[in-house]
Enzyme design. Structure first.
Site, PDB file in Angstrom:
ATOM      1  N   LYS A  16       1.505  -2.651   6.082  1.00  0.00           N
ATOM      2  CA  LYS A  16       0.899  -2.367   7.384  1.00  0.00           C
ATOM      3  C   LYS A  16       1.070  -3.529   8.371  1.00  0.00           C
ATOM      4  O   LYS A  16       0.732  -3.408   9.541  1.00  0.00           O
ATOM      5  CB  LYS A  16      -0.567  -2.001   7.208  1.00  0.00           C
ATOM      6  N   LEU A  18      -0.854   2.888  -5.946  1.00  0.00           N
ATOM      7  CA  LEU A  18      -1.488   4.059  -6.541  1.00  0.00           C
ATOM      8  C   LEU A  18      -2.677   3.662  -7.408  1.00  0.00           C
ATOM      9  O   LEU A  18      -2.596   2.719  -8.196  1.00  0.00           O
ATOM     10  CB  LEU A  18      -0.477   4.838  -7.382  1.00  0.00           C
TER      11      LEU A  18
END
Length: 194
Positions: free
Chosen positions: A138, A177
């Site tokens: 990000k 994950l």
């Protein structure tokens, strides 16, 4: 390649900030498997550190110290780095939840930017050989407060690297994950509820 990784940590003292989080705890686990000289697990999250301690017992590596502290606390960082003299710092401590950081901008700045500055300057002061920033995907053209704070910390690594003997590097992780805050458990819960 665990052989190459083992050579990198053999006889080294490793400090992991954010050690109780998803990424930090996985780093701690991998380090425990590789058995460096010592691992120092540092985090503000008391329950997370307790859980990490229980989890790492199974690897039979006893040279692990668990320290409760905050990267915003310069005095505590000084005590930890001076007391343990790490060769390598893995800096995983950060606020990473995008929507919450939009609502708590000042906390994102204090923790992600100022906390990183505190740790980097402490590493320089005690001549830590390697400082590895765990950043985020990000940080690439950031569109959120969290991403912007991580981009700033990456830029800080360039500035510090030019002026000091400590080697500053970074790595960007994408969505991990099943990490804390991962969307996968959220989707699984929605599926369970129909």
């Amino acid at each position: 390649d665990l052989t190459i990784a083992s050579d990198k940590v053999k006889d080294k003292i490793i400090l992991i900030t954010g050690a109780a989080g998803s990424i930090g705890s996985e780093l701690a686990k991998q380090m425990a498997i590789l058995k460096p000289k010592k691992i120092v697990c540092f985090d503000w999250w008391e329950n997370g550190i307790f859980n990490l301690k229980q989890k790492l017992k199974q690897y039979g590596f006893s040279e692990i110290k668990y320290i409760i502290g905050n990267i915003q606390d310069k005095i505590k960082l000084d005590q930890v780095v001076a007391g343990h003299r790490p060769d390598v710092i893995f800096h995983a401590a950060a606020y990473k939840h995008v929507p919450l950081m939009e609502e708590n901008i000042e906390e994102a700045v204090k923790n992600n930017i100022i906390g990183t500055e505190n740790l980097a300057e402490t590493a320089i002061k005690y001549k830590v050989k390697n400082f590895i920033l765990i950043s985020s995907d990000k940080a690439i053209n950031p569109s959120s407060v969290m991403g912007a704070t991580k981009r700033i910390t990456e830029k800080m690594m360039y500035i510090y690297a030019d002026k000091n003997s400590t080697k500053f590097t970074g790595v960007r992780f994408g969505n991990v994950l099943l990490s804390n805050g991962s969307v996968i458990p959220f989707f699984e819960e929605q599926i369970r509820k129909g």
